[in-house]
Design an enzyme around this catalytic site. Structure first.
Site, PDB file in Angstrom:
ATOM      1  N   TRP A 103      10.769   7.483  61.691  1.00  6.57           N
ATOM      2  CA  TRP A 103      10.865   5.557  62.424  1.00  6.57           C
ATOM      3  C   TRP A 103       9.667   5.120  62.480  1.00  6.57           C
ATOM      4  O   TRP A 103       9.549   4.465  61.578  1.00  6.57           O
ATOM      5  CB  TRP A 103      11.599   5.379  63.133  1.00  6.57           C
ATOM      6  CG  TRP A 103      13.123   5.903  63.366  1.00  6.57           C
ATOM      7  CD1 TRP A 103      13.803   6.438  63.516  1.00  6.57           C
ATOM      8  CD2 TRP A 103      13.983   5.164  62.383  1.00  6.57           C
ATOM      9  NE1 TRP A 103      15.067   6.187  62.865  1.00  6.57           N
ATOM     10  CE2 TRP A 103      15.659   5.948  62.053  1.00  6.57           C
ATOM     11  CE3 TRP A 103      13.715   3.217  60.742  1.00  6.57           C
ATOM     12  CZ2 TRP A 103      16.182   5.263  61.043  1.00  6.57           C
ATOM     13  CZ3 TRP A 103      14.841   3.585  59.786  1.00  6.57           C
ATOM     14  CH2 TRP A 103      16.190   4.499  60.383  1.00  6.57           C
ATOM     15  N   ASP A 173       8.080  -0.160  69.202  1.00  8.44           N
ATOM     16  CA  ASP A 173      10.066  -0.370  68.409  1.00  8.44           C
ATOM     17  C   ASP A 173      11.212   0.109  69.205  1.00  8.44           C
ATOM     18  O   ASP A 173      11.259   1.160  69.791  1.00  8.44           O
ATOM     19  CB  ASP A 173      10.074   0.167  67.239  1.00  8.44           C
ATOM     20  CG  ASP A 173      11.316   1.080  66.792  1.00  8.44           C
ATOM     21  OD1 ASP A 173      12.311   0.415  67.681  1.00  8.44           O
ATOM     22  OD2 ASP A 173      11.402   1.251  65.016  1.00  8.44           O
ATOM     23  N   LYS A 197      22.916  -0.012  68.894  1.00 10.34           N
ATOM     24  CA  LYS A 197      22.594   1.354  69.928  1.00 10.34           C
ATOM     25  C   LYS A 197      23.088   0.848  71.340  1.00 10.34           C
ATOM     26  O   LYS A 197      24.198   0.848  71.590  1.00 10.34           O
ATOM     27  CB  LYS A 197      21.343   2.084  69.774  1.00 10.34           C
ATOM     28  CG  LYS A 197      21.541   2.887  68.243  1.00 10.34           C
ATOM     29  CD  LYS A 197      19.625   2.772  68.003  1.00 10.34           C
ATOM     30  CE  LYS A 197      19.309   2.866  66.521  1.00 10.34           C
ATOM     31  NZ  LYS A 197      19.560   3.805  66.036  1.00 10.34           N
TER      32      LYS A 197
HETATM   33  N1  PMP Z   1      13.700   1.890  64.489  1.00 11.27           N
HETATM   34  C1  PMP Z   1      14.612   2.915  64.862  1.00 11.27           C
HETATM   35  C2  PMP Z   1      13.742   3.604  66.612  1.00 11.27           C
HETATM   36  C3  PMP Z   1      15.796   3.818  64.394  1.00 11.27           C
HETATM   37  O1  PMP Z   1      16.569   4.626  65.629  1.00 11.27           O
HETATM   38  C4  PMP Z   1      16.487   2.787  63.876  1.00 11.27           C
HETATM   39  C5  PMP Z   1      17.570   2.638  62.973  1.00 11.27           C
HETATM   40  N2  PMP Z   1      18.169   3.904  63.555  1.00 11.27           N
HETATM   41  C6  PMP Z   1      14.925   1.285  62.897  1.00 11.27           C
HETATM   42  C7  PMP Z   1      14.195   2.022  63.260  1.00 11.27           C
HETATM   43  C8  PMP Z   1      15.890   0.913  61.999  1.00 11.27           C
HETATM   44  O2  PMP Z   1      16.744   0.214  62.241  1.00 11.27           O
HETATM   45  P1  PMP Z   1      17.344  -0.843  61.386  1.00 11.27           P
HETATM   46  O3  PMP Z   1      18.627  -0.468  60.833  1.00 11.27           O
HETATM   47  O4  PMP Z   1      17.941  -1.758  62.316  1.00 11.27           O
HETATM   48  O5  PMP Z   1      16.575  -1.155  60.455  1.00 11.27           O
END
Ligand code: PMP
Length: 362
Positions: A103, A173, A197
């Site tokens: 991520w 994040d 989550k």
């Molecule tokens: N950052 C992290 C740490 C994630 O786990 C996720 C999604 N699993 C995201 C960003 C992306 O999130 P979204 O699908 O809400 O755009």
């Protein structure tokens, strides 16, 4: 009650059954008004009360100081990968990125579209199993901010400390570990998290942003990507995700009833320890992915001895009533996501299954 199974999904993920029941009770008539939350204007006093409750809920749980705004935006955490640099990283300016997983890499790619980016740490070479010590991080002179991912959901790697920017604004994040433990919000300039989550359903992104950053947003930003406009309009520049914000208000209430985030952290530590102990005491049958000092309390990643056994594990686990254990498609393996609402009985049941599987297929 309808039978619930053990849902190890990484997100959207399990929600607390009392929250789902309350939502069901209020589905046709929110607090007796004769309409559901999805059927009322976001400008109504009824929805205003829901929004205030969600905001106050997050503020109370995380002890968010008064000089921070709490926003409920759309576009997921992924939009924040771009919205942060678009607001705070101009061309010719530099931001620091700490990359500890998939991520963080995605966030980096988006930031590069806006300005200069300095990767001050990456654990890619080691296969994203570790996080840096605070002392290893040397920030760029004049960095506009430093960005990191407090829990890498795919690899199951988690920072055990609030990163200190030493004067550089810290952007985090926290999608997959926010609300799992107390945080020192005052160490951060901006924290963002997709809700799906630990906070609520997908379609809402929580942003906690310090006032001086709100004030520093450049003029003439595109409206929907302007933190200041969003803050001035209490997240309602346009129609917000009213249903999502409602569920967040209920999740916050549930968390308060559980004793708040300190109590959640204790429980999360207990649940994670049960699983990591099972991995460590399997005589090498199961291999954990993350280094022991940064093992995630939320996403427990490990592998059986071979890919064939991994497939068999997933198939037999699914048949036994465990859902969502297959690791992310990019890395494979097994991933057990055990967020706040995941019950301890599910963890012990999985450990029984793992021991049984190892005994039969050793
Ligand atoms: N950052 C992290 C740490 C994630 O786990 C996720 C999604 N699993 C995201 C960003 C992306 O999130 P979204 O699908 O809400 O755009």
């Amino acid at each position: 009650m309808t039978k619930r199974i053990f849902n190890f999904s990484a997100g959207p993920a399990v929600l607390p059954p009392p929250v789902l029941e309350r939502a069901r009770e209020e589905m046709l008539s929110l607090q007796g008004i004769g309409m559901s939350v999805m059927e009322i204007s976001h400008r109504s006093k009824h929805f205003q009360a829901v929004l205030d409750a969600a905001e106050q809920g997050v503020r109370g749980l995380l002890a968010v100081p008064d000089n921070y705004r709490i926003l409920f935006l759309q576009g997921g955490a992924t939009l924040q990968f771009f919205m942060v640099p678009m607001n705070f990283l101009g061309s010719g300016e530099t931001a620091d990125y700490v990359i500890t997983g998939a991520w963080g890499k995605k966030a980096l790619k988006e930031a590069r579209r806006c300005g200069d980016v300095n990767v001050i740490h990456s654990s890619a070479e080691g296969g994203f199993r570790s996080v840096p010590e605070q002392a290893e991080l040397i920030f760029s002179p004049n960095a506009k901010y430093v960005h990191y991912t407090s829990n890498e959901t795919i690899e199951g790697v988690e920072f055990k400390y609030d990163l200190d920017g030493g004067g550089v604004p810290v952007v985090c994040d926290a999608s997959s570990n926010i609300l799992s433990k107390p945080l020192d919000i005052s160490k951060y300039a901006l924290i963002y998290a997709g809700a799906q989550k630990n906070i609520g359903p997908s379609g809402v992104t929580l942003v906690i942003i310090r006032d001086d950053l709100v004030a520093a947003v450049p003029e003439n930003q595109h409206s929907m990507l302007d933190y200041r406009l969003m803050a001035e309009n209490q997240s309602m520049l346009n129609t917000p995700n009213t249903w999502g914000i409602y569920i967040i208000s209920l999740v916050c209430e549930w968390l308060r009833e559980q004793g708040g985030l300190a109590a959640m952290e204790e429980l999360n530590k207990e649940k994670a320890a049960i699983l990591y102990n099972a991995i460590d005491s399997s005589d090498g049958y199961y291999t954990g992915h993350a280094d022991p000092n940064c093992r995630s309390l939320m996403n427990v990643t490990f592998r059986p001895p071979s890919e064939d056994l991994e497939k068999q594990f997933c198939a037999e686990a699914a048949a036994a009533g465990f859902d969502g254990l297959k690791g992310h498609r990019s890395v494979g393996g097994i991933r057990a996501s055990i967020y706040n609402a995941f019950p301890k009985e599910g963890v012990t049941a999985l450990v029984d299954f793992m021991q049984d599987f190892a005994a039969k297929n050793g």
